[in-house]
Design a protein around this motif. Structure first.
Motif, PDB file in Angstrom:
ATOM      1  N   CYS A 538       0.873  -1.168   0.000  1.00 18.77           N
ATOM      2  CA  CYS A 538       0.000   0.000   0.000  1.00 18.77           C
ATOM      3  C   CYS A 538       0.920   1.230   0.000  1.00 18.77           C
ATOM      4  O   CYS A 538       1.664   1.439   0.954  1.00 18.77           O
ATOM      5  N   ASP A 539       0.901   1.983  -1.095  1.00 18.10           N
ATOM      6  CA  ASP A 539       1.856   3.081  -1.200  1.00 18.10           C
ATOM      7  C   ASP A 539       1.227   4.411  -0.836  1.00 18.10           C
ATOM      8  O   ASP A 539       0.034   4.519  -0.586  1.00 18.10           O
ATOM      9  N   GLY A 540       2.083   5.435  -0.813  1.00 16.67           N
ATOM     10  CA  GLY A 540       1.595   6.779  -0.510  1.00 16.67           C
ATOM     11  C   GLY A 540       0.966   6.848   0.868  1.00 16.67           C
ATOM     12  O   GLY A 540       1.543   6.404   1.862  1.00 16.67           O
ATOM     13  N   TYR A 541      -0.227   7.379   0.894  1.00 20.49           N
ATOM     14  CA  TYR A 541      -0.930   7.572   2.163  1.00 20.49           C
ATOM     15  C   TYR A 541      -2.014   6.510   2.349  1.00 20.49           C
ATOM     16  O   TYR A 541      -3.001   6.732   3.031  1.00 20.49           O
ATOM     17  N   GLN A 542      -1.798   5.330   1.744  1.00 22.45           N
ATOM     18  CA  GLN A 542      -2.753   4.234   1.876  1.00 22.45           C
ATOM     19  C   GLN A 542      -2.371   3.330   3.047  1.00 22.45           C
ATOM     20  O   GLN A 542      -1.208   3.227   3.413  1.00 22.45           O
ATOM     21  N   TYR A 543      -3.387   2.693   3.600  1.00 20.53           N
ATOM     22  CA  TYR A 543      -3.173   1.673   4.618  1.00 20.53           C
ATOM     23  C   TYR A 543      -3.955   0.434   4.223  1.00 20.53           C
ATOM     24  O   TYR A 543      -4.798   0.479   3.323  1.00 20.53           O
ATOM     25  N   LEU A 544      -3.630  -0.685   4.851  1.00 16.79           N
ATOM     26  CA  LEU A 544      -4.259  -1.961   4.515  1.00 16.79           C
ATOM     27  C   LEU A 544      -5.654  -2.012   5.136  1.00 16.79           C
ATOM     28  O   LEU A 544      -5.802  -2.180   6.344  1.00 16.79           O
ATOM     29  N   LEU A 545      -6.674  -1.855   4.276  1.00 19.80           N
ATOM     30  CA  LEU A 545      -8.053  -1.874   4.757  1.00 19.80           C
ATOM     31  C   LEU A 545      -8.467  -3.295   5.127  1.00 19.80           C
ATOM     32  O   LEU A 545      -9.030  -3.537   6.191  1.00 19.80           O
ATOM     33  N   ASP A 546      -8.207  -4.223   4.235  1.00 18.22           N
ATOM     34  CA  ASP A 546      -8.427  -5.633   4.518  1.00 18.22           C
ATOM     35  C   ASP A 546      -7.386  -6.417   3.731  1.00 18.22           C
ATOM     36  O   ASP A 546      -6.460  -5.837   3.165  1.00 18.22           O
ATOM     37  N   GLU A 547      -7.542  -7.720   3.712  1.00 24.54           N
ATOM     38  CA  GLU A 547      -6.524  -8.587   3.119  1.00 24.54           C
ATOM     39  C   GLU A 547      -6.255  -8.269   1.658  1.00 24.54           C
ATOM     40  O   GLU A 547      -5.147  -8.460   1.164  1.00 24.54           O
TER      41      GLU A 547
END
Length: 886
Positions: A538-547
């Protein structure tokens, strides 16, 4: 000896009934056909006494364990039942036991013996050569069959027995196909079907954390149906993918197993190999793996055909190390051991194949009719003893053979109790025994078997699934071999701490298509293979929402270092200790000190000619503006709050507005005086100090009016700007605490002051011909020129850094330094020379003689004419001091 007419006729009829060709009968030669034990009720038995023979020969060598042990287990069970006063009292069970030679087609021929009594033949047209009707011996009626061993053999036999309603109980056939009650309704078994075995194997694979395996199956019913059951259960369970599903041909060509290993290595991540194969195929797979130098790579999970046998892994122990195998739960029957080890050639004549077993077991040769003596082998004495003069270990299915015979006996016992209550022996209702009724009694039995476990059948004739789980271990084991590591009875009980892998490793190896993604990585699935994926960060300002997906963090947050969630973005402001603040503050402090010094000097020498000549009132106003310009630096660096933001709005443009309004008023006054002097000797209006102050304050009031309207429309407040410092790397993201002043509003706030500055510059240019001693026209002009240059440099710096991550710091520093420099220019050009004269040359601070306005104008006119005639004197030479008090 030659056959008589009578015997020939009987023989031919037997051949016709059995459907056996004279050729096949001849091929069997003198080999015995069956064991016959007399009894009130006869049970059939099918056992692989001999192995499959080479091409053209039905039978091969005798099978000691799978053949003789199992056959003797049936004889032992019959002895036990017939001697039991409580089970079938006064009824003797007999038997007709046949050899299947491990071949389904041969077994089918043999099993026709069981249905002879049920075949109704019209023999009226059959006559012997003397014209007499043939004498046909009545064959015994078989009420039920124990067997067979191999699933393919049981399927072939079951199809025939079903036609004649003869129940069948197998002790070793595990093919799931036999659970089909619509096709094999008379078939039952005391071993669980491979579907249970497949379920157990799926549970084992999942317990070890594997999700990517290959399957190997021997061609034929056992291997193919076992793998099919495994595939179906794994699909239903989910989370398990099959990399390769390979079938081993019934007659493999040379190099076939090398190709199989090569194919398995095409998906090398699938180290787990589920194998449903016969012993020979298992051994050759292990050999091929060893040949390919892949010892320790493959992790085998073997079915019950592998079980805990030593023959498949002989000389291949290193390749087999770590193999997990399963076997129907079994126990060694002590009574059978005592029975079998006491068998001899003298006391076991009922077993017609026992002599062959004796020769094979003791590696000796008996003298038998029709058998040529082999001088290379010693002659059997008959005094040899099993387990003393030869190795003996009870075969694994002995328990199930005994349980199968007892199941048939318990069914007959219950049937006798219901049909012949109180009757000694077989009553008319059980003569003959009706097969379909007996089947119902078989399916209803429930008793403790020879190993103490319950024997029962479900509606499909299957026994409950009970398996022991073994692992072949070599390292750190004093006695290498199979170790019990768990059980399966409808659910798995595995002891991972007991498991051991190649090299003594206790950690369970991986057999997965793709390894778990690191924190903050999402799975991008491979199409069509649910166990395979690629990991994407997950790049930038993303986070792992689910699998499987990433999502953007809220605007005021940034992802955690491992990107499994979001955290608040740190809030920053311009600190006093920052290099961006130190320089402006230093300049502002110097400016405030200098301005304070000038004001103090002017106040101290308020009535001296230089102070009076500079226009005291406007000078104080202008110095106040300069002071405010320096002061705004501290407000721009101070921590934003509502009050600070309000004062920023108020004072940011006000200081410059006051300064430039005062200078504009001064330059305008000078311009008007000299322009008026060209036309008339009457002085222009509004040149008195009071008028000058009023004009200045009117100009200032415009700025104040605009600011207060701004207050009303948009009250001052603080904001946190999360976009300003939002670089590609979120670790460096910061929220900037600032006032609600955009770049546009800031420029609008300064725009009025810039208009005043430009207007003042225009008047300064127009007044450039005025003698330098007249009302500071030249210093004001230089001040405005320099100020314009400063602000022209400010604009590109201010707007050119709009995309910088240091935008706030750069713009604040640029703005405050530019304002301080413009104030310093004004202070330096207009007042420092005066202060220097006042303090260091007080002798020059004296009153000059007064001149009338007319004289001043005439002198200025002369100066103007001279400047037009001579470029060398373009600034004039006049030293006339006008009366600045006017």
């Amino acid at each position: 000896p030659t056959l008589t007419h009578k015997s020939r006729c009987e023989c031919l009829l037997w051949v016709l009934l059995l459907g056996i060709s004279p050729v096949s009968l001849a091929q069997q030669g003198t080999q015995p056909q069956s064991i016959k034990i007399e009894g009130d009720i006869t049970l059939g038995g099918l056992f692989p006494v001999h192995s499959r023979g080479p091409a053209g020969v039905p039978c091969g060598d005798v099978k000691r364990e799978k053949g003789i042990h199992r056959l003797e287990a049936m004889l032992y069970a019959l002895d036990q039942i017939n001697s039991d006063p409580d089970l079938l009292p006064n009824i003797t069970l007999g038997a007709r036991i046949l050899d299947t030679c491990s071949r389904d087609t041969y077994a089918l021929e043999q099993s026709l013996t069981f249905v002879q009594a049920l075949i109704q033949k019209d023999n009226s047209d059959v006559r012997c050569s003397n014209g007499e009707p043939p004498i046909i011996p009545k064959p015994e009626r078989v009420v039920g069959v124990i067997g067979a061993s191999g699933s393919s053999v049981s399927i072939m036999v079951a199809n025939v027995l079903r036609l004649f309603a003869i129940p069948q109980i197998s002790y070793a056939s595990t093919a799931p196909e036999l659970s089909d009650n619509s096709r094999y309704e008379f078939f039952s078994r005391v071993v669980p079907p491979d579907s249970y075995q497949a379920q157990a194997m799926v549970d084992i694979v999942k317990a070890m954390g594997w999700n990517y395996v290959s399957t190997l199956a021997s061609e034929g019913n056992y291997g193919e149906s076992g793998v099919d059951a495994f595939l179906q259960i794994s699909r239903e369970a989910g989370g398990l993918c099959i990399a390769q599903s390979i079938k081993i041909p019934r007659e493999p060509r040379p190099g076939e197993f090398d190709k199989i290993i090569k194919r398995l290595m095409e998906t090398s991540n699938a180290r787990g190999v589920i194998i449903f194969a016969n012993e020979d195929d298992i051994k050759r797979v292990l050999q091929a793996a060893k040949k390919a130098n892949l010892t320790g790579h493959f992790l085998f999970v073997g079915s019950d055909s592998w079980g805990a046998k030593s023959s498949p892994i002989q000389d291949q122990e290193e390749v087999a190390e770590g193999a997990v195998t399963i076997l129907p739960k079994r126990a060694s029957i002590d009574g059978f051991d005592q029975y079998f080890t006491s068998r001899s050639l003298e006391n076991n004549r009922r077993n017609i194949w026992f002599a062959e077993f004796w020769e094979d077991d003791f590696k000796c040769k008996l003298t038998r009719p029709g058998i040529k003596y082999d001088p290379s082998r010693r002659k059997c004495t008959g005094d040899e003893r099993i387990s003393q003069d030869s190795q003996y270990e009870q075969e694994g299915k002995v328990q199930f053979v005994i349980d199968a015979v007892y199941a048939m006996a318990h069914a007959l016992h219950s049937m006798h109790l219901d049909l012949c209550p109180g009757y000694m022996g077989v009553c008319e209702k059980m003569d003959p025994v009706e097969g379909r009724m007996l089947l119902q009694y078989i399916r209803s039995v429930n008793f403790n078997g020879s190993a103490g476990t319950g024997v029962m059948f479900n509606e499909n004739g299957d026994a409950p699934g009970r398996y022991d789980i073994f692992q072949y271990q070599m390292s750190n084991v004093s006695n290498p071999g199979y170790k019990d590591i768990g059980q399966w009875t409808n659910h798995l009980r595995l002891n991972p701490e007991e498991m051991q892998w190649s090299g003594g490793d206790r950690r369970i190896p991986d057999s997965v298509c793709s390894f778990p993604c690191e924190p903050g990585e999402r799975k991008k699935m491979v199409k069509g293979v649910p166990c395979c994926w690629h990991c994407e960060l997950c790049d930038g300002y993303q986070y792992l929402l689910d699998e499987f997906s990433c999502d953007m963090c809220p605007f005021d947050m940034r992802p955690l270092p491992n990107r499994t969630g979001c955290r608040p973005t740190p809030i920053i402001k311009l600190e006093w200790s920052s290099p961006w603040a130190i320089i402006p503050v230093f300049l502002a402090i110097l400016g405030i000190l200098a301005t304070t010094g000038v004001i103090g000097t002017f106040v101290r020498f308020n009535d001296t000619p230089i102070v009076r000549a500079s226009g005291r009132e406007l000078s104080y106003v202008l110095l106040t503006g300069i002071f405010l310009i320096y002061l705004i630096t501290f407000l721009m660096i101070a921590e934003p709050s509502v009050a600070v933001c309000a004062f920023r709005r108020l004072l940011l443009g006000l200081g410059m507005c006051i300064s430039y309004a005062a200078m504009l008023t001064k330059t305008n006054r000078i311009y008007r005086i000299f322009e008026q002097g060209k036309k008339s000797v009457t002085p222009p209006k509004f040149i008195s100090p009071t008028s000058q102050l009023i004009i200045t304050f009117i100009l200032i009031s415009v700025q104040l009016l605009g600011v207060f309207i701004w207050f009303g429309v948009m009250p001052p407040h603080t904001i946190i700007d999360y976009e300003e410092q939002k670089p590609p790397n979120p670790e460096f993201a910061r929220g900037v605490l600032k006032c609600d002043m955009s770049d546009l509003s800031l420029m609008l706030c300064l725009s009025y002051s810039i208009v005043l500055m430009i207007t003042c510059t225009v008047y300064a240019i127009k007044s450039r011909g005025v003698p330098e001693t007249f009302n500071e026209a030249k210093p004001i002009g230089f001040t405005m020129y320099t100020t314009c240059i400063i602000w022209l440099a400010f604009v590109p710096i201010f707007f050119g850094t709009a995309q910088s991550t240091e935008k706030m710091f750069i713009q604040t520093t640029t703005l405050t330094v530019s304002m301080s420099l413009s104030a310093t220019v004004s202070l330096g050009m207009l007042y420092i020379p005066k202060v220097y004269v006042i303090i260091f040359h007080p002798e020059q601070n004296v009153q000059k003689r007064k001149r009338s306005f007319k004289a001043v104008v005439q002198a200025a006119t002369v100066s103007t004419h001279l400047s037009m005639k001579s470029s060398e004197k373009q600034n004039g030479e006049s030293k006339i001091e006008p009366d600045r008090s006017q």
